[in-house]
Scaffold this motif. Sequence first.
Motif, short mmCIF file in Angstrom:
data_model
loop_
_atom_site.label_atom_id
_atom_site.label_comp_id
_atom_site.label_asym_id
_atom_site.label_seq_id
_atom_site.Cartn_x
_atom_site.Cartn_y
_atom_site.Cartn_z
N GLN A 1 0.83 -1.21 0.00
CA GLN A 1 0.00 0.00 0.00
C GLN A 1 0.86 1.25 0.00
O GLN A 1 0.52 2.24 -0.62
CB GLN A 1 -0.97 0.01 1.18
CG GLN A 1 -0.34 0.44 2.48
CD GLN A 1 -1.35 0.92 3.49
OE1 GLN A 1 -2.33 1.58 3.15
NE2 GLN A 1 -1.11 0.58 4.74
N TRP A 2 2.02 1.21 0.69
CA TRP A 2 2.87 2.41 0.73
C TRP A 2 3.51 2.66 -0.63
O TRP A 2 3.66 3.82 -1.04
CB TRP A 2 3.91 2.29 1.83
CG TRP A 2 3.25 2.18 3.17
CD1 TRP A 2 3.22 1.10 4.01
CD2 TRP A 2 2.43 3.18 3.79
NE1 TRP A 2 2.46 1.38 5.11
CE2 TRP A 2 1.96 2.65 5.00
CE3 TRP A 2 2.04 4.47 3.44
CZ2 TRP A 2 1.13 3.36 5.87
CZ3 TRP A 2 1.22 5.18 4.30
CH2 TRP A 2 0.77 4.63 5.49
N ILE B 1 0.58 4.18 -2.65
CA ILE B 1 0.27 5.56 -2.24
C ILE B 1 1.34 6.52 -2.75
O ILE B 1 1.03 7.59 -3.29
CB ILE B 1 0.11 5.64 -0.71
CG1 ILE B 1 -1.20 4.96 -0.28
CG2 ILE B 1 0.15 7.09 -0.22
CD1 ILE B 1 -1.33 4.75 1.22
N VAL C 1 -6.26 0.02 -2.05
CA VAL C 1 -5.39 1.13 -2.44
C VAL C 1 -4.62 0.76 -3.71
O VAL C 1 -4.49 1.55 -4.65
CB VAL C 1 -4.40 1.51 -1.31
CG1 VAL C 1 -3.31 2.42 -1.81
CG2 VAL C 1 -5.12 2.15 -0.14
N LYS D 1 -7.69 6.11 2.27
CA LYS D 1 -6.91 6.33 1.04
C LYS D 1 -7.53 5.59 -0.13
O LYS D 1 -7.65 6.13 -1.24
CB LYS D 1 -5.46 5.88 1.23
CG LYS D 1 -4.64 6.75 2.15
CD LYS D 1 -4.59 8.20 1.72
CE LYS D 1 -3.75 8.43 0.50
NZ LYS D 1 -3.59 9.84 0.13
#
Length: 190
Positions: A41-42, A45, A98, A139
Amino acid sequence: FFYEILTDMVDMYNYGQVESGWARGGWRYGWHSSADNSSNQWAAIGLAAAEENFGINIPQYVKDENNIWLNYSYNGTGFGYSGPNWSHYQAGTPSGMVQLAFDDVLTTDPRWRTAEAYIANNWSTWSGNHYYAIYAMVKSLRLAQPNPVVTFSATGFDWYNDPTSGIRKKLVDAQRSNGGWYGSGFATNY
C-alpha cells in the motif's frame, strides 16, 4: 529538487518490485524478495502521488505486475497480508484496495466490490480502533477509480460523514482537548 527525489523514489520502487514466484508484482522491506499488502500500500500511495501530483510517469508494467500480486493475495472477499489466507489482518483488504486504485482498476471490478462490501457489511466491528487499517481504507476510497467512493455500494452508508459512526465522528471523539489522541491504536494497533 523535490521532483528529482520523487523520480528516484519511483525508479527505486520500479526496480524493487518482485519479478517472480508467489510474491510477483509486490514489494516488501527489501527488494525482489517477498511481498505483503502493508508494504504494497505504501508503494501504491507514493507512486500514485508522484504520478498525479508531479506528472512522473509510472510504467504500465508496474501496475500490471502489481495486479498479479493482487490476484494472488485476494481471497474471494478481500486481501490477506502476505497471501490470501491471512484474513485476520484487518489492514490487508483496504491495502489491497489502495493498490487496485493505483492500478487503475475500476470500482466495478469484482475484487473491489467484494472488498468494499466486506467493509460495509462489517462496519460496526471493522471501524474499531485499528487506525492503520482505517487510514488505508480512507486512502483507497478517496483514490477509487473512476471516482472517489462517498457511500458504500452495498449499504449506502456514508463512511466518512455519518453523524453517529462515520470516520469523521470517530476521529473527533478520539481526539483530546489538547489535540492529542486517546489510546495507542494510532501507532501500534496493527
